[in-house]
Design a protein around this motif. Structure first.
Motif, PDB file in Angstrom:
ATOM      1  N   GLN A 142      -2.507   5.669  -8.554  1.00 53.71           N
ATOM      2  CA  GLN A 142      -1.372   5.505  -9.450  1.00 53.71           C
ATOM      3  C   GLN A 142      -0.246   6.370  -8.886  1.00 53.71           C
ATOM      4  OE1 GLN A 142      -1.443   3.629 -12.404  1.00 53.71           O
ATOM      5  NE2 GLN A 142      -3.434   2.959 -11.659  1.00 53.71           N
TER       6      GLN A 142
ATOM      7  N   SER B  68      -5.376   9.780  -8.600  1.00 51.38           N
ATOM      8  CA  SER B  68      -6.540   8.897  -8.650  1.00 51.38           C
ATOM      9  C   SER B  68      -7.401   9.339  -9.833  1.00 51.38           C
ATOM     10  CB  SER B  68      -7.340   8.942  -7.343  1.00 51.38           C
ATOM     11  OG  SER B  68      -7.963  10.196  -7.172  1.00 51.38           O
TER      12      SER B  68
ATOM     13  N   GLN C 193      -7.813   2.878  -5.010  1.00 52.70           N
ATOM     14  CA  GLN C 193      -6.707   2.642  -5.940  1.00 52.70           C
ATOM     15  C   GLN C 193      -6.064   3.965  -6.313  1.00 52.70           C
ATOM     16  OE1 GLN C 193      -7.153  -0.109  -9.339  1.00 52.70           O
ATOM     17  NE2 GLN C 193      -6.475   1.590 -10.604  1.00 52.70           N
TER      18      GLN C 193
ATOM     19  N   SER D 202       0.849  -1.188   0.000  1.00 47.03           N
ATOM     20  CA  SER D 202       0.000   0.000   0.000  1.00 47.03           C
ATOM     21  C   SER D 202       0.883   1.236   0.000  1.00 47.03           C
ATOM     22  CB  SER D 202      -0.888   0.022   1.256  1.00 47.03           C
ATOM     23  OG  SER D 202      -0.087   0.027   2.413  1.00 47.03           O
TER      24      SER D 202
ATOM     25  N   THR E  49       0.730   0.935  -9.583  1.00 45.52           N
ATOM     26  CA  THR E  49      -0.590   1.018  -8.971  1.00 45.52           C
ATOM     27  C   THR E  49      -0.558   0.364  -7.597  1.00 45.52           C
ATOM     28  OG1 THR E  49      -1.609   0.823 -11.148  1.00 45.52           O
ATOM     29  CG2 THR E  49      -3.029   0.377  -9.256  1.00 45.52           C
ATOM     30  N   THR E  50      -1.195   0.999  -6.641  1.00 48.83           N
ATOM     31  CA  THR E  50      -1.364   0.422  -5.316  1.00 48.83           C
ATOM     32  C   THR E  50      -2.637   1.028  -4.729  1.00 48.83           C
ATOM     33  OG1 THR E  50      -0.260  -0.099  -3.212  1.00 48.83           O
ATOM     34  CG2 THR E  50       0.147   2.098  -4.141  1.00 48.83           C
ATOM     35  N   TYR E  51      -2.770   1.033  -3.410  1.00 46.01           N
ATOM     36  CA  TYR E  51      -3.933   1.665  -2.785  1.00 46.01           C
ATOM     37  C   TYR E  51      -3.466   2.530  -1.622  1.00 46.01           C
ATOM     38  CZ  TYR E  51      -3.519  -2.217   0.548  1.00 46.01           C
ATOM     39  OH  TYR E  51      -3.050  -3.127   1.463  1.00 46.01           O
TER      40      TYR E  51
END
Length: 123
Positions: free
Chosen positions: A45, A89, A43, A25, A56-58
């Motif tokens: 970028q 985002s 999500q 994350s 990409t992660t969160y």
């Protein structure tokens, strides 16, 4: 028809931690998340200005006013402490929503403290 546009960005934040042995994350100061309208577990970028990596992660919420930008898990291989990042985002908008569309653009100082929020690119 829906089209995908930038919803929000955190521009030129500085990586404060890079932890491989942490569940994947990106921990972000809650003040910055709220200003950008990015939710926990949303999500994101990430674009690394220093090395060109894009991934990409969160998002996860960090402590208010901590300035934390911690890239964690496998993504930690893509950012080092001190690297400048753009965190973005995106959202899907229909044709009616596009007419009133405005992104949220957040700018910070060298300690990741919010300095400006706008809807147009600062040059």
């Amino acid at each position: 028809m829906h089209r995908i546009f930038l919803k929000a960005k955190l521009h030129r934040v500085t990586t404060t931690a890079s932890e491989v042995d942490y569940e994947g994350s990106c921990e972000i100061d809650s003040i910055l998340l709220d200003a950008a309208g990015i939710g926990a577990f949303e999500q994101i970028q990430i674009y690394n200005i220093n090395n060109g990596n894009r991934f990409t992660t969160y998002a996860i919420r960090g402590k208010d006013n901590s300035g934390v930008i911690s890239v964690n898990g496998a993504a930690a291989h893509k950012a080092q402490v001190g690297d400048l990042l753009i965190i973005a985002s995106y959202a899907s908008y229909n044709e009616i929503e596009i007419k009133n569309y405005m992104p949220t653009l957040c700018y910070v100082d060298d300690k990741n403290i919010l300095t400006k929020v706008g809807a147009s690119i600062s040059l």
